[in-house]
Design a protein around this motif. Structure first.
Motif, PDB file in Angstrom:
ATOM      1  N   ILE A   1       0.827  -1.213   0.000  1.00  0.00           N
ATOM      2  CA  ILE A   1       0.000   0.000   0.000  1.00  0.00           C
ATOM      3  C   ILE A   1       0.865   1.269   0.000  1.00  0.00           C
ATOM      4  O   ILE A   1       0.454   2.319  -0.478  1.00  0.00           O
ATOM      5  CB  ILE A   1      -0.998  -0.022   1.189  1.00  0.00           C
ATOM      6  CG1 ILE A   1      -2.217   0.847   0.899  1.00  0.00           C
ATOM      7  CG2 ILE A   1      -0.344   0.371   2.490  1.00  0.00           C
ATOM      8  CD1 ILE A   1      -3.204   0.229  -0.047  1.00  0.00           C
TER       9      ILE A   1
ATOM     10  N   PHE B   1      -4.618   4.155   8.555  1.00  0.00           N
ATOM     11  CA  PHE B   1      -5.603   4.652   7.588  1.00  0.00           C
ATOM     12  C   PHE B   1      -5.354   6.120   7.238  1.00  0.00           C
ATOM     13  O   PHE B   1      -5.567   6.533   6.102  1.00  0.00           O
ATOM     14  CB  PHE B   1      -7.026   4.497   8.147  1.00  0.00           C
ATOM     15  CG  PHE B   1      -7.598   3.129   7.908  1.00  0.00           C
ATOM     16  CD1 PHE B   1      -8.278   2.846   6.733  1.00  0.00           C
ATOM     17  CD2 PHE B   1      -7.441   2.118   8.839  1.00  0.00           C
ATOM     18  CE1 PHE B   1      -8.789   1.581   6.494  1.00  0.00           C
ATOM     19  CE2 PHE B   1      -7.947   0.852   8.609  1.00  0.00           C
ATOM     20  CZ  PHE B   1      -8.622   0.582   7.434  1.00  0.00           C
TER      21      PHE B   1
ATOM     22  N   PHE C   1      -4.765   5.720   3.451  1.00  0.00           N
ATOM     23  CA  PHE C   1      -6.049   5.717   2.743  1.00  0.00           C
ATOM     24  C   PHE C   1      -6.591   7.135   2.585  1.00  0.00           C
ATOM     25  O   PHE C   1      -6.852   7.592   1.486  1.00  0.00           O
ATOM     26  CB  PHE C   1      -7.078   4.855   3.490  1.00  0.00           C
ATOM     27  CG  PHE C   1      -7.054   3.400   3.099  1.00  0.00           C
ATOM     28  CD1 PHE C   1      -5.959   2.833   2.473  1.00  0.00           C
ATOM     29  CD2 PHE C   1      -8.146   2.585   3.359  1.00  0.00           C
ATOM     30  CE1 PHE C   1      -5.937   1.494   2.118  1.00  0.00           C
ATOM     31  CE2 PHE C   1      -8.139   1.239   3.005  1.00  0.00           C
ATOM     32  CZ  PHE C   1      -7.035   0.696   2.393  1.00  0.00           C
TER      33      PHE C   1
ATOM     34  N   LEU D   1      -7.641   7.265  -1.590  1.00  0.00           N
ATOM     35  CA  LEU D   1      -7.782   5.986  -2.303  1.00  0.00           C
ATOM     36  C   LEU D   1      -9.241   5.559  -2.412  1.00  0.00           C
ATOM     37  O   LEU D   1     -10.079   5.958  -1.613  1.00  0.00           O
ATOM     38  CB  LEU D   1      -7.015   4.880  -1.571  1.00  0.00           C
ATOM     39  CG  LEU D   1      -5.518   5.050  -1.398  1.00  0.00           C
ATOM     40  CD1 LEU D   1      -4.917   3.760  -0.854  1.00  0.00           C
ATOM     41  CD2 LEU D   1      -4.835   5.433  -2.700  1.00  0.00           C
TER      42      LEU D   1
ATOM     43  N   VAL E   1     -11.295   1.949  -2.380  1.00  0.00           N
ATOM     44  CA  VAL E   1     -11.025   0.560  -1.990  1.00  0.00           C
ATOM     45  C   VAL E   1     -12.259  -0.295  -2.250  1.00  0.00           C
ATOM     46  O   VAL E   1     -13.372   0.092  -1.877  1.00  0.00           O
ATOM     47  CB  VAL E   1     -10.650   0.477  -0.494  1.00  0.00           C
ATOM     48  CG1 VAL E   1     -10.355  -0.962  -0.094  1.00  0.00           C
ATOM     49  CG2 VAL E   1      -9.453   1.360  -0.202  1.00  0.00           C
TER      50      VAL E   1
END
Ligand code: ZN
Ligand code: ZN
Length: 342
Positions: A251, A274, A278, A283, A285
């Protein structure tokens, strides 16, 4: 007929003898010709915590990656004839729950899975609701038909969004990761990077079309991906490994605004940043489960003849020799184990 079954709540399976199943008006009887072992069957074989939750009855015939011939049909069956070769959608949906009503059959709230909640197809014959049979065109190689079920997972993982011209990192080169590698290439991905700790699987990923190989036990994943992508990072990560370490190292290599498809199941929950990986990276997902009914099947039928799945099939064995197949998956020698059933 003979079948491979979980006969008691402990490790292993046994060959059992059983009568040929009787069908109802909405069902078909299939003479199973080919079947293949899924990772979830391996969980059932070793009898881990996950498997213990899935079985409610013994003996239970296992197996859900199946290809075979329709030999009998109930009077309500439409669009299928005796002699048709079919693949099987292994998820039995109820048609009544909220998710089914809104068309999300693949996440039915009352889902039963072939070979877990109902008797499966590692057997000479299998009975299923006719709506779970997918008629396969004649030009598809029959031994590839059981692989269409896991290939559907690969199709949905790759095509959760447009893949053309994207740089992709594929984490985990089991059968689904290997099929995803080939699907990325034929759907126009740019650079496809495959990652695994098993050198044999990496080697096969190259045959399936991977442009760059990474072994995280030898390579610095971040540095290598940055080098390959001119310090940009990958646009897409497809996570099939189910390894939290694999996920975390992958990631870090994704570009801001990238997309992740998660399919591999993790053995336990884990901590993850996160905020930085993220949210700040903006992002998208996708959790991938099952196959969309039936759109994924149409895509799979259209894609399968553009790919050669032969390199993925490492073993061709008889039902009676199942132990060899399962043990070789566990010791890392096997990729896809195919049962040839006559
Ligand atoms: Zn499966
Ligand atoms: Zn439902």
């Amino acid at each position: 007929m003979i079948a491979i079954a979980k006969t008691k709540p402990e490790k292993g399976f046994e060959i059992i003898k059983k009568d040929i199943p009787k069908i109802n008006d909405d069902e078909i009887l299939i003479e199973v010709k080919f079947a293949s072992i899924c990772g979830s069957d391996v969980h059932a074989y070793v009898w881990d915590e996950w498997a213990k939750e899935e079985f409610n009855e013994f003996p239970r015939i296992i197996g859900h990656e199946i290809g075979g011939i329709v030999v009998e049909k109930g009077k309500n069956v439409k669009n299928l004839e005796i002699g048709d070769f079919v693949a099987i959608e292994s998820h039995f949906w109820c048609n009544e729950c909220y998710n089914c009503k809104v068309g999300n059959f693949h996440v039915c709230k009352n889902m039963k899975i072939l070979g877990f909640g109902v008797d499966g197809g590692f057997a000479n014959y299998l009975r299923i609701p006719y709506r779970n049979a997918i008629k396969v065109p004649n030009n598809i190689k029959k031994e590839f038909v059981p692989l269409m079920e896991p290939m559907g997972n690969a199709v949905d993982s790759v095509l959760a969004e447009d893949i053309s011209s994207k740089n992709v990192l594929i984490v985990g080169c089991g059968p689904i990761g290997l099929m995803a590698t080939a699907i990325c290439k034929i759907c126009g991905a740019n650079k496809v990077i495959t990652m695994d700790i098993n050198e044999n699987r990496l080697r096969i990923s190259k045959i399936m079309g991977s442009d760059y190989l990474i072994n995280p036990n030898k390579d610095n994943v971040y540095e290598k991906v940055m080098e390959i992508t001119d310090n940009t990072g990958v646009d897409v990560i497809l996570e099939f490994s189910g390894s939290s370490e694999g996920f975390k190292s992958a990631i870090k290599t994704i570009v801001e605004g990238g997309r992740v498809s998660l399919l591999g199941l993790y053995s336990k929950p884990f901590e993850f940043d996160f905020n930085n990986y993220f949210i700040m990276k903006n992002l998208r997902v996708y959790g991938i489960i099952g196959r969309k009914i039936y759109s994924t099947w149409f895509k799979t039928i259209n894609l399968i003849n553009k790919i050669d799945l032969t390199p993925i099939i490492s073993h061709r064995i008889k039902l009676e020799d199942f132990e060899k197949g399962f043990e070789d998956i566990l010791n890392g020698k096997a990729i896809k184990v195919l049962f040839e059933i006559s």
